[in-house]
Design a protein around this motif. Structure first.
Motif, PDB file in Angstrom:
ATOM      1  N   ALA A  67     -19.842 -25.587   3.726  1.00 11.63           N
ATOM      2  CA  ALA A  67     -20.588 -25.398   2.471  1.00 11.63           C
ATOM      3  C   ALA A  67     -19.855 -24.432   1.556  1.00 11.63           C
ATOM      4  O   ALA A  67     -19.743 -24.666   0.356  1.00 11.63           O
ATOM      5  N   ILE A  68     -19.341 -23.352   2.132  1.00  9.91           N
ATOM      6  CA  ILE A  68     -18.607 -22.363   1.312  1.00  9.91           C
ATOM      7  C   ILE A  68     -17.364 -23.014   0.721  1.00  9.91           C
ATOM      8  O   ILE A  68     -17.050 -22.853  -0.464  1.00  9.91           O
ATOM      9  N   HIS A  69     -16.664 -23.766   1.583  1.00 14.07           N
ATOM     10  CA  HIS A  69     -15.454 -24.417   1.102  1.00 14.07           C
ATOM     11  C   HIS A  69     -15.770 -25.393  -0.015  1.00 14.07           C
ATOM     12  O   HIS A  69     -15.084 -25.447  -1.033  1.00 14.07           O
ATOM     13  N   ASN A  70     -16.865 -26.146   0.179  1.00 13.02           N
ATOM     14  CA  ASN A  70     -17.292 -27.101  -0.849  1.00 13.02           C
ATOM     15  C   ASN A  70     -17.597 -26.404  -2.152  1.00 13.02           C
ATOM     16  O   ASN A  70     -17.234 -26.865  -3.229  1.00 13.02           O
ATOM     17  N   GLU A  71     -18.273 -25.283  -2.037  1.00  9.74           N
ATOM     18  CA  GLU A  71     -18.629 -24.487  -3.217  1.00  9.74           C
ATOM     19  C   GLU A  71     -17.387 -24.111  -4.005  1.00  9.74           C
ATOM     20  O   GLU A  71     -17.314 -24.301  -5.223  1.00  9.74           O
ATOM     21  N   SER A  72     -16.392 -23.597  -3.302  1.00  7.45           N
ATOM     22  CA  SER A  72     -15.189 -23.156  -4.020  1.00  7.45           C
ATOM     23  C   SER A  72     -14.451 -24.359  -4.599  1.00  7.45           C
ATOM     24  O   SER A  72     -13.875 -24.294  -5.674  1.00  7.45           O
ATOM     25  N   GLN A  73     -14.477 -25.483  -3.860  1.00  7.66           N
ATOM     26  CA  GLN A  73     -13.838 -26.681  -4.391  1.00  7.66           C
ATOM     27  C   GLN A  73     -14.541 -27.167  -5.646  1.00  7.66           C
ATOM     28  O   GLN A  73     -13.894 -27.561  -6.608  1.00  7.66           O
ATOM     29  N   MET A  74     -15.877 -27.122  -5.613  1.00  6.84           N
ATOM     30  CA  MET A  74     -16.626 -27.571  -6.783  1.00  6.84           C
ATOM     31  C   MET A  74     -16.281 -26.710  -7.977  1.00  6.84           C
ATOM     32  O   MET A  74     -16.106 -27.207  -9.082  1.00  6.84           O
ATOM     33  N   GLN A  75     -16.180 -25.407  -7.738  1.00  4.03           N
ATOM     34  CA  GLN A  75     -15.828 -24.495  -8.831  1.00  4.03           C
ATOM     35  C   GLN A  75     -14.474 -24.858  -9.400  1.00  4.03           C
ATOM     36  O   GLN A  75     -14.276 -24.963 -10.614  1.00  4.03           O
ATOM     37  N   LEU A  76     -13.533 -25.081  -8.479  1.00  2.00           N
ATOM     38  CA  LEU A  76     -12.177 -25.428  -8.910  1.00  2.00           C
ATOM     39  C   LEU A  76     -12.179 -26.703  -9.736  1.00  2.00           C
ATOM     40  O   LEU A  76     -11.581 -26.774 -10.802  1.00  2.00           O
ATOM     41  N   TYR A  77     -12.887 -27.708  -9.226  1.00  2.00           N
ATOM     42  CA  TYR A  77     -12.904 -28.983  -9.930  1.00  2.00           C
ATOM     43  C   TYR A  77     -13.579 -28.857 -11.281  1.00  2.00           C
ATOM     44  O   TYR A  77     -13.163 -29.490 -12.247  1.00  2.00           O
ATOM     45  N   SER A  78     -14.630 -28.045 -11.386  1.00  2.00           N
ATOM     46  CA  SER A  78     -15.279 -27.944 -12.703  1.00  2.00           C
ATOM     47  C   SER A  78     -14.386 -27.211 -13.681  1.00  2.00           C
ATOM     48  O   SER A  78     -14.343 -27.570 -14.859  1.00  2.00           O
ATOM     49  N   ILE A  79     -13.635 -26.219 -13.197  1.00  2.00           N
ATOM     50  CA  ILE A  79     -12.674 -25.562 -14.090  1.00  2.00           C
ATOM     51  C   ILE A  79     -11.634 -26.572 -14.547  1.00  2.00           C
ATOM     52  O   ILE A  79     -11.293 -26.668 -15.731  1.00  2.00           O
ATOM     53  N   MET A  80     -11.132 -27.374 -13.585  1.00  2.00           N
ATOM     54  CA  MET A  80     -10.097 -28.356 -13.923  1.00  2.00           C
ATOM     55  C   MET A  80     -10.636 -29.339 -14.968  1.00  2.00           C
ATOM     56  O   MET A  80      -9.945 -29.692 -15.923  1.00  2.00           O
ATOM     57  N   ASP A  81     -11.875 -29.767 -14.758  1.00  2.00           N
ATOM     58  CA  ASP A  81     -12.457 -30.721 -15.680  1.00  2.00           C
ATOM     59  C   ASP A  81     -12.575 -30.123 -17.074  1.00  2.00           C
ATOM     60  O   ASP A  81     -12.226 -30.756 -18.074  1.00  2.00           O
ATOM     61  N   LEU A  82     -13.063 -28.902 -17.133  1.00  2.00           N
ATOM     62  CA  LEU A  82     -13.253 -28.223 -18.417  1.00  2.00           C
ATOM     63  C   LEU A  82     -11.925 -28.082 -19.147  1.00  2.00           C
ATOM     64  O   LEU A  82     -11.796 -28.434 -20.320  1.00  2.00           O
ATOM     65  N   VAL A  83     -10.942 -27.570 -18.426  1.00  2.00           N
ATOM     66  CA  VAL A  83      -9.634 -27.340 -19.042  1.00  2.00           C
ATOM     67  C   VAL A  83      -9.050 -28.662 -19.514  1.00  2.00           C
ATOM     68  O   VAL A  83      -8.554 -28.788 -20.634  1.00  2.00           O
ATOM     69  N   TRP A  84      -9.085 -29.668 -18.632  1.00  2.00           N
ATOM     70  CA  TRP A  84      -8.473 -30.946 -18.990  1.00  2.00           C
ATOM     71  C   TRP A  84      -9.160 -31.557 -20.194  1.00  2.00           C
ATOM     72  O   TRP A  84      -8.507 -32.081 -21.099  1.00  2.00           O
ATOM     73  N   SER A  85     -10.495 -31.483 -20.253  1.00  2.00           N
ATOM     74  CA  SER A  85     -11.176 -32.128 -21.379  1.00  2.00           C
ATOM     75  C   SER A  85     -10.833 -31.436 -22.683  1.00  2.00           C
ATOM     76  O   SER A  85     -10.620 -32.089 -23.696  1.00  2.00           O
ATOM     77  N   LEU A  86     -10.728 -30.102 -22.648  1.00  2.00           N
ATOM     78  CA  LEU A  86     -10.360 -29.410 -23.881  1.00  2.00           C
ATOM     79  C   LEU A  86      -8.923 -29.738 -24.264  1.00  2.00           C
ATOM     80  O   LEU A  86      -8.612 -29.968 -25.428  1.00  2.00           O
ATOM     81  N   CYS A  87      -8.042 -29.809 -23.281  1.00  2.00           N
ATOM     82  CA  CYS A  87      -6.643 -30.158 -23.557  1.00  2.00           C
ATOM     83  C   CYS A  87      -6.560 -31.538 -24.172  1.00  2.00           C
ATOM     84  O   CYS A  87      -5.775 -31.784 -25.088  1.00  2.00           O
ATOM     85  N   GLU A  88      -7.395 -32.435 -23.656  1.00  2.00           N
ATOM     86  CA  GLU A  88      -7.370 -33.785 -24.193  1.00  2.00           C
ATOM     87  C   GLU A  88      -7.737 -33.774 -25.670  1.00  2.00           C
ATOM     88  O   GLU A  88      -7.079 -34.402 -26.486  1.00  2.00           O
ATOM     89  N   ILE A  89      -8.783 -33.019 -25.997  1.00  2.00           N
ATOM     90  CA  ILE A  89      -9.217 -32.976 -27.392  1.00  2.00           C
ATOM     91  C   ILE A  89      -8.125 -32.374 -28.261  1.00  2.00           C
ATOM     92  O   ILE A  89      -7.790 -32.885 -29.318  1.00  2.00           O
ATOM     93  N   ILE A  90      -7.579 -31.258 -27.809  1.00  2.00           N
ATOM     94  CA  ILE A  90      -6.680 -30.508 -28.687  1.00  2.00           C
ATOM     95  C   ILE A  90      -5.285 -31.103 -28.719  1.00  2.00           C
ATOM     96  O   ILE A  90      -4.712 -31.298 -29.774  1.00  2.00           O
ATOM     97  N   PHE A  91      -4.733 -31.436 -27.546  1.00  2.00           N
ATOM     98  CA  PHE A  91      -3.331 -31.848 -27.537  1.00  2.00           C
ATOM     99  C   PHE A  91      -3.146 -33.333 -27.706  1.00  2.00           C
ATOM    100  O   PHE A  91      -2.216 -33.786 -28.342  1.00  2.00           O
ATOM    101  N   ILE A  92      -4.006 -34.101 -27.082  1.00  2.00           N
ATOM    102  CA  ILE A  92      -3.695 -35.524 -26.989  1.00  2.00           C
ATOM    103  C   ILE A  92      -4.355 -36.344 -28.082  1.00  2.00           C
ATOM    104  O   ILE A  92      -3.757 -37.263 -28.620  1.00  2.00           O
ATOM    105  N   GLU A  93      -5.575 -35.998 -28.416  1.00  2.00           N
ATOM    106  CA  GLU A  93      -6.236 -36.876 -29.373  1.00  2.00           C
ATOM    107  C   GLU A  93      -5.694 -36.751 -30.778  1.00  2.00           C
ATOM    108  O   GLU A  93      -5.863 -37.637 -31.582  1.00  2.00           O
ATOM    109  N   ASN A  94      -5.066 -35.658 -31.085  1.00  2.00           N
ATOM    110  CA  ASN A  94      -4.407 -35.521 -32.380  1.00  2.00           C
ATOM    111  C   ASN A  94      -5.357 -35.820 -33.538  1.00  2.00           C
ATOM    112  O   ASN A  94      -5.139 -36.717 -34.347  1.00  2.00           O
TER     113      ASN A  94
END
Lengths: 587, 331
Positions: A67-94
């Motif tokens: 459960a602890i490991h899952n928790e940290s993984q979920m945190q990591l994945y949500s950070i990754m998702d957040l960062v990637w979505s913002l990058c997509e808006i700013i860098f890629i969508e132009n």
């Protein structure tokens, strides 16, 4: 990287990575057009999202460590998702100025569900009187902060003091909310047209605030102050504002809706100032700030420093480099290429501990950068070959990437292993693949010595079907032909057998140690009724016999009795040959 | 053709549909065996349809409902003996018999039948089971026997790659030097009744299958991407050689009830279907004229497809990217 969910992430994202490399290979300048790039980016994001959802769904029925490991993984994945979505808006969508904000409002809506929670809790109150819920005004305010004015209006209408006919503060607010201009880029509205409209609207808001329209209801007054772009009010409602990036959206909505990408950094600094009091500055904040600053290098660097795995920097940098956003300056480009190579190699290294990932690791290493061949060669040497099937797959990989030396060394290793375990047939098949004549000679010698000891050929089922592969080594050819001789003899085709034997002796492909046995076979043939050898053949045989006499080396290995036997046999053979010669001359 | 794809976090080496009691029933259960994982397993999967979403008429959900994971080594051979018995061969040389009527229960285990490299394939024809391995041994067993009935030791000098039953007493095997061998299990001799070669070059043969109705027609998949058709009634057995793929053809399967379809899957990541009457007399005569039609069922998916099976109109295959594909209306 070894849990079931992260394995899905790795494998699925590898397939996206591989198809991106294929696309890049089709273009000369190694870039991909925007539309395709957006598709790939969305692919990656959907993979992250689905892994996150899966982690959320499997949160019951597991023990504490997992459960602890899952928790940290979920945190990591949500950070990754957040960062990637913002990058997509700013860098890629132009996106052009003005549209950025619309996308950011959407981004905010999807990623920060606090507001939705508030609304939901209001609507689900038991007495069905949402306006009495303590969070009611918070919900309305938060909706306005996020720019979701239609929803704010709907919620406001539920208040009993709101009466459509009467013109009071509620309907006044409703009107303001309704009239807020939204940039309709796709309908062809121009930026300046929108700006004028928006400024009019905000002036209207200011006027109504000054006129005291909302003095009776302090909550509405707060909302109006937000609409006028009053920044001090944001500190009052800071508990609803969230982090500086959420506040950025609010700030931009009510101060500068036509912002361009390049101005984001300046505005985010302002918001950070405003937000300074509450939350601590963390890794995510660093990364998002770098994204707002449109500094790709910094983004990647921050990701590498603060995230616990290499997945995000490796794939994100690959995507961004393919977009052509990196300057064409040769020197800087070289640095970028090297950096990307290192990121992919680091990522691949992190996967190497799980044996099952070897295909994926090989795929990444083969596409990392200018040194990919070397990295792949080093990796291939480390793959443990547990079965013949796996060995074939690895050899196929080597073939695809022109790693001929590695392929050869693998075949040699397998051949030697087979020899150690006395599996001569298997060893022979490997060394034929290798086209190594000295190993083939060694194996053929082993087989011949088995024959010499037991009188039975080993591995007949292989030798008989070697086809043109016998030409790999002379010794092997001899083995094949000798076996043919035996077959012919067994089929009573003595003449053909005789000629074959003669050829074997004359062509000198037979090893010297074997000549005595060949001579013996000759003797057998000579004792047959029919005349097999003519004059010329007999003379040849006699000369072979003479050569054998001269080669004393052959006798060295024999013991006394064997030597005597051998000399007696030679004697018999000489007599038989002479008789044969006589017969042949006469007939 | 509709394709469903699911990532299962394990590389599967074999997938097999559960045989249906009637041919009209749609297949919805298959067994899969994993390999190269830290803990390998044999698992049963079920396909259920959900009509919940309005826009998508039918979403298929693949659900792994039973797993047996106390295995040593990789699963390298898997076959359904009948609708409730599964035989699995592992790379440690063990052959396992499972009863899958309710959950996967290990009914019997034959240990260490194969040496180095372990078992490479198993085939069943009730009540017989045959297993072959990298050591060149062929083991013949019966479901109820505790020990193998017969072991043909070193039947082949080279690793045997696959085996099939032709009739209840004849089996056919392929090996890594391109030989297709027929064996009679009742004969006392340890040699094959026949050895056929697909080409002059020693190209490994990876798999073999026989036509459902014309039992003299065999198809083999080779390491050069070729599918070779054999007519065992002929002296010179290989009849036709077709270059279907670019890399090793890991599995060839004739469709059991529509025998004019032959499915192949390969290292190049694609799975293809050959449509033809497989009337070898016609094929041998015409040469190129009556070449089978090749259509693509799964296009290059990036990594090798290791195994496939087809039942009714559904096809299931698994690849090295830890994914399983289920294709409907593949026929």
């Amino acid at each position: 990287m070894h849990t079931p969910v992260s394995r899905k992430l790795v494998n699925e994202s590898y397939l996206v990575f591989a198809s991106m490399q294929e696309q890049k290979a089709m273009q000369e300048d190694k870039t991909i057009n925007r539309a395709q790039l957006l598709k790939f980016s969305r692919n990656y994001r959907s993979i992250i999202r689905s892994c996150l959802l899966e982690l959320q769904n499997t949160s019951e029925g597991i023990d504490a460590d997992v459960a602890i490991h899952n928790e940290s993984q979920m945190q990591l994945y949500s950070i990754m998702d957040l960062v990637w979505s913002l990058c997509e808006i700013i860098f890629i969508e132009n996106l052009p100025g003005g549209v950025i904000l619309l996308r950011m409002v959407e981004w905010c809506k999807w990623n920060f569900p606090l507001v939705d929670d508030l609304v939901r809790s209001c609507m689900s109150s038991r007495d069905n009187l949402p306006y009495q819920h303590p969070e009611y005004w918070n919900a309305v305010t938060a909706l306005v902060l996020q720019g979701r004015l239609a929803e704010a209006r709907d919620l406001l209408k539920l208040h009993p003091e709101f009466q459509v006919q009467v013109y009071d503060s509620y309907s006044c607010m409703d009107e303001l909310l309704r009239k807020m201009p939204v940039f309709s880029y796709h309908q062809g509205q121009s930026i300046s047209e929108f700006e004028i409209k928006w400024q009019h609207w905000q002036a209207e808001c200011v006027k109504r605030l000054k006129d005291g329209d909302f003095d009776t209801k302090p909550e509405l007054k707060t909302i109006c102050r937000i609409l006028t772009g009053d920044n001090e009010v944001l500190t009052e409602v800071s508990h609803l504002c969230g982090n500086w990036y959420q506040m950025l959206v609010t700030y931009l909505l009510y101060n500068n809706p036509t912002t361009k990408v390049y101005d984001l950094y300046y505005h985010s600094q302002v918001c950070i100032q405003m937000c300074n009091s509450h939350s601590e500055w963390g890794a995510l904040d660093n990364i998002l700030l770098a994204v707002c600053a449109f500094d790709i290098d910094r983004v990647i660097r921050e990701c590498c420093e603060h995230l616990s795995n290499w997945w995000l920097p490796a794939h994100l940098s690959d995507l961004l480099n393919a977009s052509g956003l990196v300057p064409a300056d040769a020197e800087k480009n070289q640095v970028e290429i090297e950096l990307q190579e290192i990121l992919i190699v680091r990522f691949a290294e992190s996967l190497m501990s799980l044996e099952s990932y070897w295909n994926v690791v090989a795929g990444y290493l083969a596409n990392c950068g200018p040194l990919s061949q070397q990295y792949l060669a080093l990796f291939v040497q480390r793959i443990t070959l547990t079965s013949e099937k796996k060995a074939s797959k690895v050899l196929r990989l080597c073939e695809k990437h022109n790693l001929n030396d590695e392929a050869q060394s693998i075949c040699r290793q397998l051949c030697r292993q087979a020899l150690r375990e006395k599996r001569h047939g298997d060893a022979l098949s490997w060394c034929i693949k290798l086209k190594d004549s000295s190993l083939a000679m060694y194996i053929a010698d082993e087989m011949l010595s088995v024959y010499a000891k037991t009188g039975v050929f080993p591995n007949i089922d292989l030798i008989d079907y070697l086809g043109s592969s016998v030409l790999v080594s002379e010794r092997l050819t001899f083995l094949g032909k000798y076996r043919d001789f035996h077959k012919l003899h067994a089929n009573k085709e003595y003449k053909e057998a005789g000629y074959l034997l003669l050829n074997l002796l004359i062509s000198k492909i037979a090893p010297l140690e074997f000549w005595p046995s060949l001579i013996m076979d000759c003797l057998l043939l000579l004792s047959k009724e029919d005349l097999i050898y003519g004059v010329e053949e007999t003379t040849n045989l006699l000369s072979c016999l003479n050569t054998l006499d001269q080669k004393k080396k052959v006798l060295e290995k024999f013991s006394e009795t064997e030597k005597n036997n051998h000399l007696k046999r030679m004697q018999h053979l000489r007599v038989a040959l002479t008789n044969n010669l006589a017969k042949a001359i006469v007939s | 053709m509709s394709e469903s794809l699911i990532f299962v976090s394990q590389k599967m080496s074999r997938v097999r549909w559960k045989p249906n009691s009637t041919s009209l029933q749609k297949s919805s259960v298959f067994a899969a065996g994993s390999y190269e994982d830290t803990k390998n397993s044999v698992s049963l999967w079920e396909i259920t349809q959900t009509n919940k979403l309005k826009n998508n008429p039918e979403i298929k959900v693949l659900n792994r409902y039973i797993t047996f994971s106390s295995l040593a080594g990789d699963v390298s051979g898997l076959d359904y003996a009948d609708s409730s018995l599964i035989v699995a061969g592992t790379s440690c040389g063990d052959i396992l018999l499972f009863n899958s009527s309710e959950s996967l229960v290990l009914q019997h285990e034959w240990n260490r039948l194969h040496g180095r490299g372990g078992c490479t394939d198993v085939a069943t024809s009730l009540p017989g089971i045959v297993s072959v391995g990298e050591d060149g041994n062929i083991n013949l067993m019966r479901i109820e026997s505790k020990r193998p009935l017969r072991v043909i030791e070193h039947g082949d000098s080279c690793p045997i790659t696959s085996v099939r039953y032709l009739t209840s007493s004849e089996i056919v095997t392929t090996n890594t030097v391109g030989q297709l061998r027929m064996w009679d299990t009742r004969s006392p001799s340890d040699s094959p009744t026949r050895i056929m070669v697909s080409s002059d070059q020693l190209v490994a043969l990876r798999s073999v299958d026989h036509h459902a109705t014309q039992s003299h027609v065999l198809a083999t998949g080779g390491a050069d991407g070729c599918v070779t058709l054999f007519d065992i009634r002929k002296e010179c057995a290989p009849v036709n050689k077709l270059q279907v793929h670019d890399e090793d053809v890991w599995e060839v399967r004739f469709h059991k009830t529509s025998p004019s379809h032959l499915f192949t899957c390969s290292q190049d990541g694609s799975a293809r279907r050959l449509d033809s009457t497989f009337d070898l007399k016609v094929m041998a005569r015409d040469g190129g004229g009556s070449a089978p039609e090749v259509s693509e069922v799964v296009s290059k998916c990036g990594l090798s497809i290791n195994s496939l099976d087809v039942s009714g109109s559904s096809l299931v295959c698994c690849n090295d990217a830890e994914a399983i594909y289920v294709i409907e209306d593949a026929v």
